[in-house]
Design a protein around this motif. Structure first.
Motif: not given
Length: 227
Positions: A14-30
């Protein structure tokens, strides 16, 4: 190299964005070893955190389903096994699950499996954030290739749609619950086609519920199923 360990399936990230999709944090494996082609589905719970369901590979190609909840937006909990049908298949069945969560925070899940002792379409729910799920309810006509179930909840109202094929035409079916999945109406046939068709999907607009089911050669339209 020749000493590399064989990797079965794919992996879930999964990848998380905290700015409405402008940028995403680093991918994390589930999880490692997810089934490589079945769709991955996601719903948002009452705390506005994601809940993800997918077909997973357990042991020697047992392709049941996994579920993961989140403790916070950027922290996935440990994945859990959702279905226990023990379908052994050395390949991807291209038949993913569905999940819906309404304001009552009940998790409603549907899936398909084809194990010798547990096959067809199934529904289960959890009232405690996936700690325990209800005993799976079987629905649809297995002899008519019942498949691709989709679920949508709206408060205590829960809707399930799926397809069946009788060797001549495909039919779209609906069952619904008025009490959060405790009991269900008899299946009703919504539409049929002798042409090819896509998989059905439930969509809500406010308190209105529609099913999307496109039939080749016909105009695309939504069927309203809520009263």
């Amino acid at each position: 190299s020749s000493d590399r360990k064989k990797y079965n399936g794919a992996a879930l990230y999964y990848a998380l964005s905290t700015d409405a999709g402008k940028t995403f944090h680093k991918n994390k494996k589930i999880a490692d070893n997810s089934c490589q082609c079945c769709r991955v589905v996601m719903a948002i719970d009452k705390e506005q955190l994601p809940v993800i369901v997918w077909r997973h590979i357990f042991g020697d190609n047992i392709r049941d389903h996994g579920i993961v909840t989140f403790s916070q937006a950027d922290q996935a909990n440990k994945p859990k096994r959702l279905s226990h049908d023990n379908w052994h298949i050395e390949g991807c069945p291209h038949h993913g699950p569905a999940i819906s969560i309404a304001d009552d925070d009940v998790y409603h899940v549907t899936w398909f499996n084809n194990a010798p002792d547990s096959h067809g379409l199934f529904y289960a729910n959890s009232t405690n954030k996936a700690v325990i799920f209800s005993h799976p309810l079987s629905f649809g006509d297995y002899e008519k290739s019942a498949g691709h179930p989709h679920v949508l909840s709206l408060g205590n109202d829960v809707y399930i749609v799926w397809k069946e094929f009788d060797c001549k035409q495909s039919s779209l079916y609906l069952t619904q619950s008025k009490n959060s999945g405790k009991s269900w109406s008899p299946p009703s046939q919504l539409a049929t086609t002798s042409s090819a068709s896509d998989h059905p999907f439930l969509i809500k607009n406010g308190l209105e519920v529609y099913v999307s089911w496109h039939r080749i050669g016909e105009e695309y339209h939504l069927l309203r199923i809520s009263k």
